[in-house]
Design an enzyme around this catalytic site. Sequence first.
Site, PDB file in Angstrom:
ATOM      1  N   CYS A  19      39.367  54.721  17.355  1.00 55.90           N
ATOM      2  CA  CYS A  19      39.168  55.117  18.774  1.00 55.90           C
ATOM      3  C   CYS A  19      39.524  54.023  19.736  1.00 55.90           C
ATOM      4  CB  CYS A  19      37.596  55.502  18.699  1.00 55.90           C
ATOM      5  SG  CYS A  19      36.586  54.368  18.515  1.00 55.90           S
ATOM      6  N   ARG A  25      33.207  56.808  18.312  1.00 50.25           N
ATOM      7  CA  ARG A  25      33.582  57.658  17.425  1.00 50.25           C
ATOM      8  C   ARG A  25      34.043  56.901  16.012  1.00 50.25           C
ATOM      9  NH1 ARG A  25      38.017  59.797  21.674  1.00 50.25           N
ATOM     10  NH2 ARG A  25      37.589  57.467  22.664  1.00 50.25           N
ATOM     11  N   ASP A 143      35.738  61.803  23.596  1.00 51.23           N
ATOM     12  CA  ASP A 143      34.923  60.620  23.777  1.00 51.23           C
ATOM     13  C   ASP A 143      33.552  60.923  24.410  1.00 51.23           C
ATOM     14  OD1 ASP A 143      33.974  58.015  24.621  1.00 51.23           O
ATOM     15  OD2 ASP A 143      35.985  57.669  25.820  1.00 51.23           O
TER      16      ASP A 143
HETATM   17  P1  4NP Z   1      34.825  54.949  21.807  1.00 52.83           P
HETATM   18  O1  4NP Z   1      34.076  55.278  22.914  1.00 52.83           O
HETATM   19  O2  4NP Z   1      36.434  54.838  21.923  1.00 52.83           O
HETATM   20  O3  4NP Z   1      34.555  56.348  20.915  1.00 52.83           O
HETATM   21  O4  4NP Z   1      34.244  53.960  21.331  1.00 52.83           O
HETATM   22  C1  4NP Z   1      34.604  54.410  24.343  1.00 52.83           C
HETATM   23  C2  4NP Z   1      33.803  53.323  24.347  1.00 52.83           C
HETATM   24  C3  4NP Z   1      34.206  52.494  25.335  1.00 52.83           C
HETATM   25  C4  4NP Z   1      35.284  52.924  26.355  1.00 52.83           C
HETATM   26  C5  4NP Z   1      35.991  53.873  26.036  1.00 52.83           C
HETATM   27  C6  4NP Z   1      35.558  54.709  25.000  1.00 52.83           C
HETATM   28  N1  4NP Z   1      35.520  51.808  27.407  1.00 52.83           N
HETATM   29  O5  4NP Z   1      36.119  52.102  28.162  1.00 52.83           O
HETATM   30  O6  4NP Z   1      35.127  50.589  27.471  1.00 52.83           O
END
Ligand code: 4NP
Length: 199
Positions: A19, A25, A143
Site C-alpha cells: 500500500c 491496508r 485508503d
Molecule cells: P496505507 O495508508 O497506505 O493504507 O498505509 C496510508 C498511510 C499513510 C499515508 C498514506 C496512506 N501517508 O501519506 O503518510
Amino acid sequence: MSATADPEHLPTYRITMICSGNICRSPMAEVVLADLVANSPYAGAVAVDSAGLGSWHVGDGADHRTIQVLADNGHDGSRHVVRQFSPDWFAERDLVLAADSSHVRDLRRLAARSGIPGAEAKVAYLRSFDPAAVSAGTLEVDDPWYGSIRDFRRTYAEVTGACRGIVQALPELLAAGRSARPGDGAAAADAAGAADADG
Ligand code: 4NP
C-alpha cells in the site's frame, strides 16, 4: 516474513502486500493472510510480508486503528514494523499485491525498470483474488487513513475477502509458482486470473 520453512523442502511461495504507507491496508492484509495460511493445509509453504511504496512511516508500527480492527477480529497486528518496498524484492517474491490502482501503476513501472525477468507479471490487485470484487468491478482497497474506525472495518472486510480467495487459489498458485521458477512469475499470476490488472 510471517511463515515458517516449508516442511516438504519445496520452495516457499512468497507474497508481498503493498500500500502507500504500510500502516493501514497492507499490514492488515499481511496479518489476515498469514493467519489464514497458518490455519490451512498450506501452513509453512507460504510466506507473507508487506511494505509501503512511501517512506513516511518506516520503522513505525501499524496505525492504532489497524491494530484495533485486527484485534476485534482475533488477529495480532501489534508486532508490525513499517518497511518501504524496494524493486530488488521482485526477484524474491512470487506475487506482489497492490491495494489500489496507484500502486499497480507504480509497481509496474518499478518492475519494468528493475530488469528482473517476470517482475511485471508478479504485480496484481489484491482484490483480484476476491470473485465478488471482480464481478462487481471494484478492485480498489480505498485508503482508510483519513477516515474513521468504520472505514478501517470496511478495509478489513475487503482484505479478508481477498485473502480468503488467495487461500482458495493456493493449490494452483503453488503449482504454477514452482513450475515457473526460477524468476518467472507469469504462470503464477495467470493461475490467479490476476494478470489483467489494468482496471
Ligand atoms: P496505507 O495508508 O497506505 O493504507 O498505509 C496510508 C498511510 C499513510 C499515508 C498514506 C496512506 N501517508 O501519506 O503518510
